[in-house]
Design an enzyme around this catalytic site. Sequence first.
Site, PDB file in Angstrom:
ATOM      1  N   ASP A  11      -0.711   1.762  -4.103  1.00  0.00           N
ATOM      2  CA  ASP A  11      -1.563   0.782  -4.786  1.00  0.00           C
ATOM      3  C   ASP A  11      -2.893   1.364  -5.243  1.00  0.00           C
ATOM      4  OD1 ASP A  11      -2.541   0.975  -2.126  1.00  0.00           O
ATOM      5  OD2 ASP A  11      -3.473  -0.995  -2.284  1.00  0.00           O
TER       6      ASP A  11
ATOM      7  N   LYS B 275     -11.480   0.387  -0.996  1.00  0.00           N
ATOM      8  CA  LYS B 275     -11.470   1.846  -1.108  1.00  0.00           C
ATOM      9  C   LYS B 275     -10.821   2.215  -2.429  1.00  0.00           C
ATOM     10  CE  LYS B 275      -7.613   1.969   2.249  1.00  0.00           C
ATOM     11  NZ  LYS B 275      -7.816   0.735   3.023  1.00  0.00           N
TER      12      LYS B 275
ATOM     13  N   ASP C  14      -2.099   6.773  -3.412  1.00  0.00           N
ATOM     14  CA  ASP C  14      -0.960   6.099  -2.792  1.00  0.00           C
ATOM     15  C   ASP C  14      -0.388   5.011  -3.698  1.00  0.00           C
ATOM     16  OD1 ASP C  14      -3.084   4.306  -2.525  1.00  0.00           O
ATOM     17  OD2 ASP C  14      -2.321   3.490  -0.641  1.00  0.00           O
TER      18      ASP C  14
ATOM     19  N   SER D 127       0.810  -1.212   0.000  1.00  0.00           N
ATOM     20  CA  SER D 127       0.000   0.000   0.000  1.00  0.00           C
ATOM     21  C   SER D 127       0.846   1.266   0.000  1.00  0.00           C
ATOM     22  CB  SER D 127      -0.977  -0.012   1.178  1.00  0.00           C
ATOM     23  OG  SER D 127      -1.911   1.043   1.087  1.00  0.00           O
ATOM     24  N   HIS D 128       0.727   2.053   1.072  1.00  0.00           N
ATOM     25  CA  HIS D 128       1.387   3.351   1.157  1.00  0.00           C
ATOM     26  C   HIS D 128       2.789   3.259   1.749  1.00  0.00           C
ATOM     27  CE1 HIS D 128      -0.717   2.350   4.819  1.00  0.00           C
ATOM     28  NE2 HIS D 128       0.076   3.144   5.483  1.00  0.00           N
TER      29      HIS D 128
ATOM     30  N   ASP E 280      -5.508   2.844  -3.569  1.00  0.00           N
ATOM     31  CA  ASP E 280      -6.773   2.796  -2.825  1.00  0.00           C
ATOM     32  C   ASP E 280      -6.978   3.994  -1.907  1.00  0.00           C
ATOM     33  OD1 ASP E 280      -4.905   2.082  -0.895  1.00  0.00           O
ATOM     34  OD2 ASP E 280      -5.983   0.296  -0.200  1.00  0.00           O
ATOM     35  N   ARG E 281      -5.977   4.829  -1.728  1.00  0.00           N
ATOM     36  CA  ARG E 281      -6.116   6.015  -0.875  1.00  0.00           C
ATOM     37  C   ARG E 281      -6.072   7.285  -1.719  1.00  0.00           C
ATOM     38  NH1 ARG E 281      -3.469   4.834   4.981  1.00  0.00           N
ATOM     39  NH2 ARG E 281      -3.720   2.569   4.971  1.00  0.00           N
TER      40      ARG E 281
END
Length: 552
Positions: free
Chosen positions: A282, A382, A280, A114-115, A284-285
Site C-alpha cells: 500500500d 508513514k 510495500d 499493507s505488506h 507506506d513502507r
Amino acid sequence: MATVVKTSPFEGQKPGTSGLRKRVVVFQQPHYTENFIQAIFTAMPAPGPQGATIVVGGDGRYYVKDVVQKIISIGAANGIARFIIGKDGILSTPAASAVIRTRKADGGIILTASHNPGGPENDFGIKYNTRNGGPAAESVTDAMYQATLSMTEYKTIAGFSEADLSAVGKQQFDGYTVEIVDPVEDYVQLIKSIFDFALIKRFRSENPQFTLLFDALNGVTGPYGQRIFVEELGFPASSLDQCTPLEDFGGSHPDPNLTYAHKLVERVAKERVSLGAASDGDGDRNMVLSHDWFVTPSDSVALIAHYAADCIPYFKNNNGLRGLARSMPTSCAIDRVAARKGLECFEVPTGWKFFGNLMDAGRLSICGEESFGTGSDHIREKDGIWAIVAWLNIIAHVSQTVPNTTVRSLMLDFFSIYGRNYFTRYDYEEVDAVGAGKMMDRLRGLGADILGKSFGGFIVSRLDDFEYTDPIDGSVSIKQGVRVVFADSSRIIFRLSGTGSQGATIRIYIEKYDSKQCDQDAQVALKPLVDAALCISKLEEYTGRKEPTVIT
C-alpha cells in the site's frame, strides 16, 4: 432510497493497529464486510456521516473494487454526500492521507492489508482514517468495535447502481456524488513541494554513473514511481521493476525487507546499484540499500533527521524541525540526533496514529518505525516514496561538497558523529497464538527475579512492559512490549504484532550501541544478544520454532 438489511454480529471484528485484517474468504461471508463498514459510519466522529465527504481507495489487491461499491452504497444510505475515489479503486495509503488533507474531507476508508500477501486465498483489510488524514484514534476504533458487537442491521441503497471506477470525473447519483480522481496527481504535487527536485535532477545529469532501482513489488506505488522517478526526475525506465499493480502482487509477499524483496537485493548486488529501494503493497513502507550497504529503518530515519533542515526545502524554509519521534522498539539512533540538535524526542507505541497527535500539536516533524516506516508531518501516515526521495535529496545535497557520495559513505560519516546503534529484528510469523500469549505472560512475570542476572556478559538492569501516556490527550496505552534493558544500555524487546491476519507474530528486537566499532556486520555484533533473547524468552519451548521467518 436507503433501505435496511437485517444482520447479526460477527466475532473478531476488533480493529488492530492498522484496521481490520482477515483472509479474503472471511470478508466474503454474507454481511461480514457490510457490518464492519456500517460500524465505521456508526462510529464516525461528530458531526457524523450526514452530508460528509470521504475519500476511498486501496492498494489494488483482490476484492478492493467490490468493497469500494459496498462503501458507496452503505455510505450514501448513512448520509455521505460526496465520495472521492481513486481511479480503479486505487490510492496508496500516503496518497489517501494527502487527499483527505488537501481536499478537506471528513475522513477516509483505505482498503489494504499493507505488506501482507494478496489474492483470493490471502489477505484483505479495511482501515478508517479521520479528517486529519491519519489512522483513527483508539477511542474511535473502540467505538467501531462496540458497534460490531451489537450490530442487528445496516443501511444500504435500494436498487444501487454501481459507480464507474474507471472514468476520472464526477458522477451524480440520487442524493450523493462520486468523484473519481487520478490517484497519483495530488500526491505528486505534494512531494514536489517538499523536496528539491531541481537539485536531484541536476545531480542525476552530472553523475550519470549514479543508478537507481525502485521495486514496487507489484503493489500500489508502481504508478507513483513511474511518475516521480522517471517522468519528473528523469531516471531511465530501467530504474523501475515490478511496477504494475497486481491483485495478488504477482504471487509474492509485498513486504520490503531482505527476505521478501530478495529480487531487488540480488539485482542491487549483481548490478552494483547506487541506490536500491522498495515499497510495500500500500506504499507506506520502504527499504533503502546499495550494493555494499543495507540501511536499517532505524538508521534511515535518523540520517534523514540529521540532514533534513539543511537540504529539504519543506524543513529548511519553515524554521527547521520541531521534534523527532520513534516507536518504542525502534533503535535509539534518532534520540542521539535529537539530543545533538536540541529537539524534543518522543518514544511512542507501535502504530502511526500515536505520531499524529504530536504532529497535530506542532511538536513533531520527522518520525519512524523499525518496521520500515518513515515519514513526516506532511501527511499523517508513514510514506515509502517520501523516504526514498529524501535519500535522493540528501545524496544530491552532500555530493555538492563531497563528490562520489554513496549510501555507505553517508552512513559511515553519520556513525562517526553519533556512534552506531546496532539493530536487528527477528520475526516469527503465524505461530500458535496460545503459546505466544503464554510466552509473553511469563516474560511479564519475571519481574525482579531477572535483575542482575548475566546473559552472555550482559547484565540485566531493568525489565518492564512499556506503557505510554499521550502528552497531548492524556490517553494511556498499556502492554506495548516487554523490554529487557542491560547495564550497558543494550535492549531486547519482545512484542506480539497486530498486523497479521491469522495466528500470532512474535517480534524480537535487539539493539546495542557502539561508539568505536561502527563497521561490523550487525548479525555478528548482535549474536550474543540474540542468544540471550532466545534464552530469556524460551521461545522454542513455547512455540516450537527453531528459526525466525524473517531477519531484518
